[in-house]
Write an enzyme that holds these catalytic residues in place. Structure first.
Site, short mmCIF file in Angstrom:
data_model
loop_
_atom_site.label_atom_id
_atom_site.label_comp_id
_atom_site.label_asym_id
_atom_site.label_seq_id
_atom_site.Cartn_x
_atom_site.Cartn_y
_atom_site.Cartn_z
N LYS A 13 -39.91 -8.89 13.77
CA LYS A 13 -40.85 -9.49 12.82
C LYS A 13 -42.23 -9.66 13.45
O LYS A 13 -43.24 -9.34 12.84
CB LYS A 13 -40.36 -10.88 12.35
CG LYS A 13 -39.00 -10.88 11.72
CD LYS A 13 -38.62 -12.26 11.19
CE LYS A 13 -38.46 -13.33 12.25
NZ LYS A 13 -37.35 -13.13 13.18
N ARG A 88 -37.08 -21.26 8.13
CA ARG A 88 -35.83 -20.90 8.79
C ARG A 88 -34.66 -21.69 8.21
O ARG A 88 -33.52 -21.45 8.62
CB ARG A 88 -35.95 -21.25 10.26
CG ARG A 88 -36.10 -20.04 11.18
CD ARG A 88 -36.19 -20.60 12.57
NE ARG A 88 -35.93 -19.71 13.63
CZ ARG A 88 -36.82 -19.02 14.32
NH1 ARG A 88 -38.07 -19.04 13.94
NH2 ARG A 88 -36.47 -18.31 15.35
N ARG A 127 -35.57 -8.24 26.79
CA ARG A 127 -36.99 -8.56 26.67
C ARG A 127 -37.53 -9.17 27.96
O ARG A 127 -36.92 -10.07 28.53
CB ARG A 127 -37.15 -9.54 25.51
CG ARG A 127 -38.54 -9.72 25.02
CD ARG A 127 -38.55 -9.94 23.53
NE ARG A 127 -38.08 -11.26 23.14
CZ ARG A 127 -38.11 -11.68 21.88
NH1 ARG A 127 -38.59 -10.91 20.92
NH2 ARG A 127 -37.68 -12.88 21.57
N ARG A 160 -37.91 -14.89 28.99
CA ARG A 160 -38.11 -16.17 28.30
C ARG A 160 -36.85 -17.01 28.39
O ARG A 160 -35.75 -16.46 28.28
CB ARG A 160 -38.39 -15.88 26.81
CG ARG A 160 -39.78 -16.19 26.36
CD ARG A 160 -40.08 -15.63 25.00
NE ARG A 160 -39.24 -16.14 23.92
CZ ARG A 160 -39.42 -15.85 22.63
NH1 ARG A 160 -40.40 -15.06 22.27
NH2 ARG A 160 -38.64 -16.34 21.70
N ARG A 171 -28.80 -18.73 19.22
CA ARG A 171 -29.88 -18.44 18.25
C ARG A 171 -29.36 -17.58 17.10
O ARG A 171 -29.71 -17.79 15.95
CB ARG A 171 -31.04 -17.72 18.94
CG ARG A 171 -31.83 -18.65 19.86
CD ARG A 171 -32.78 -17.87 20.73
NE ARG A 171 -33.89 -17.29 20.01
CZ ARG A 171 -34.62 -16.28 20.44
NH1 ARG A 171 -34.36 -15.72 21.60
NH2 ARG A 171 -35.61 -15.83 19.73
P1 AMP Z 1 -39.03 -17.52 17.57
O1 AMP Z 1 -40.04 -17.04 18.55
O2 AMP Z 1 -39.50 -17.43 16.14
O3 AMP Z 1 -37.67 -16.87 17.76
O4 AMP Z 1 -38.84 -19.09 17.84
C1 AMP Z 1 -38.41 -19.58 19.09
C2 AMP Z 1 -37.78 -20.95 18.92
O5 AMP Z 1 -38.73 -21.87 18.36
C3 AMP Z 1 -36.58 -21.01 17.98
O6 AMP Z 1 -35.38 -20.64 18.62
C4 AMP Z 1 -36.61 -22.49 17.56
O7 AMP Z 1 -36.10 -23.32 18.58
C5 AMP Z 1 -38.10 -22.77 17.45
N1 AMP Z 1 -38.59 -22.47 16.08
C6 AMP Z 1 -39.47 -21.51 15.71
N2 AMP Z 1 -39.69 -21.53 14.38
C7 AMP Z 1 -38.93 -22.52 13.88
C8 AMP Z 1 -38.69 -23.05 12.58
N3 AMP Z 1 -39.28 -22.52 11.50
N4 AMP Z 1 -37.83 -24.09 12.45
C9 AMP Z 1 -37.23 -24.64 13.52
N5 AMP Z 1 -37.39 -24.19 14.79
C10 AMP Z 1 -38.23 -23.15 14.97
#
Ligand code: AMP
Length: 214
Positions: A13, A88, A127, A160, A171
């Site tokens: 994404k 989410r 990654r 990361r 996740r």
């Molecule tokens: P991402 O880079 O989008 O995979 O986000 C990394 C982490 O940030 C996720 O595993 C969550 O812990 C937190 N996070 C990001 N976006 C959200 C969201 N919309 N709601 C809750 N937690 C989020």
């Protein structure tokens, strides 16, 4: 164009969002990026978010909803935006709808980027990011010329915290339970579209643009 990108972690994404920014001149709003910056800066928000993020869980809805509300009210969002990683959960989607209804600016499209599970695992566990310039690599699909070092600046590559195998499993489980139901949510609103997120970045991007312009 007001767009939500849906899809599992590792679906690409963020990569597609970056190309959409250039093509359509609208900002990407990535809650993951906003939260990671808050963690790196050591702000109160970052301190609250860190433990959830490190374990692969979700940061509480109240925190992220507040962040996004503030962000979409900024002047650079008047022409539209790309939401990446938000909503989410169903409460997040409902809160977003409410804010956008008040602004009389509803979403145009929720685009789901679909990728098979075995590819997702390799994309996530493989990654690596450069400590120096943040350039991203993947040891399976786009390895640097010299192992562990950035091709651009020679910086050290790191994984990361939330890309470690155990965290990734969590996740993906969280995605299935909390985020996958959003497909139905947007399907019922007749704004759901989907694209196969496999192939080269440019091939996927061409398909994305066709879908968005159709
Ligand atoms: P991402 O880079 O989008 O995979 O986000 C990394 C982490 O940030 C996720 O595993 C969550 O812990 C937190 N996070 C990001 N976006 C959200 C969201 N919309 N709601 C809750 N937690 C989020």
């Amino acid at each position: 164009m007001r767009l939500v990108l849906l899809g599992a972690p590792g679906a690409g994404k963020g990569t597609q969002a970056k190309k959409l920014i250039d093509k359509y001149g609208i900002p990407q709003i990535s809650t993951g990026d906003i939260l990671r910056k808050a963690v790196a800066d050591g702000t109160p928000l970052g301190k609250e978010a860190k433990s959830y993020m490190d374990s692969g869980g979700l940061v509480p809805d109240s925190v992220v909803i507040g962040l996004v509300k503030e962000r979409i009210a900024q002047p650079d969002c008047t022409k539209g935006y790309i939401l990446d990683g938000f909503p989410r959960t169903t409460p997040q989607a409902e809160a977003l709808d409410k804010v956008l209804a008040d602004m009389k600016a509803p979403l145009d499209t929720a685009l789901s980027v679909d990728v098979d599970m075995d590819i997702l695992m390799k994309r996530l566990t493989g990654r690596r990011t450069c400590k120096g310039c943040q350039q991203m690599y993947n040891i399976y699909f786009g390895a640097p010329k010299k192992e562990g070092a950035c091709d651009k600046c020679g910086g050290e590559l790191f994984q990361r915290a939330d890309d470690k195998e155990e965290t990734i499993k969590n996740r993906l489980a969280v995605y299935e339970k909390s985020t996958a139901p959003l497909m139905d949510y947007y399907g019922k609103k007749n704004i759901l579209k989907s694209v196969q997120g496999m192939g080269s970045v440019d091939e996927i991007f061409n398909k994305v643009c066709k879908i968005l312009e159709s």
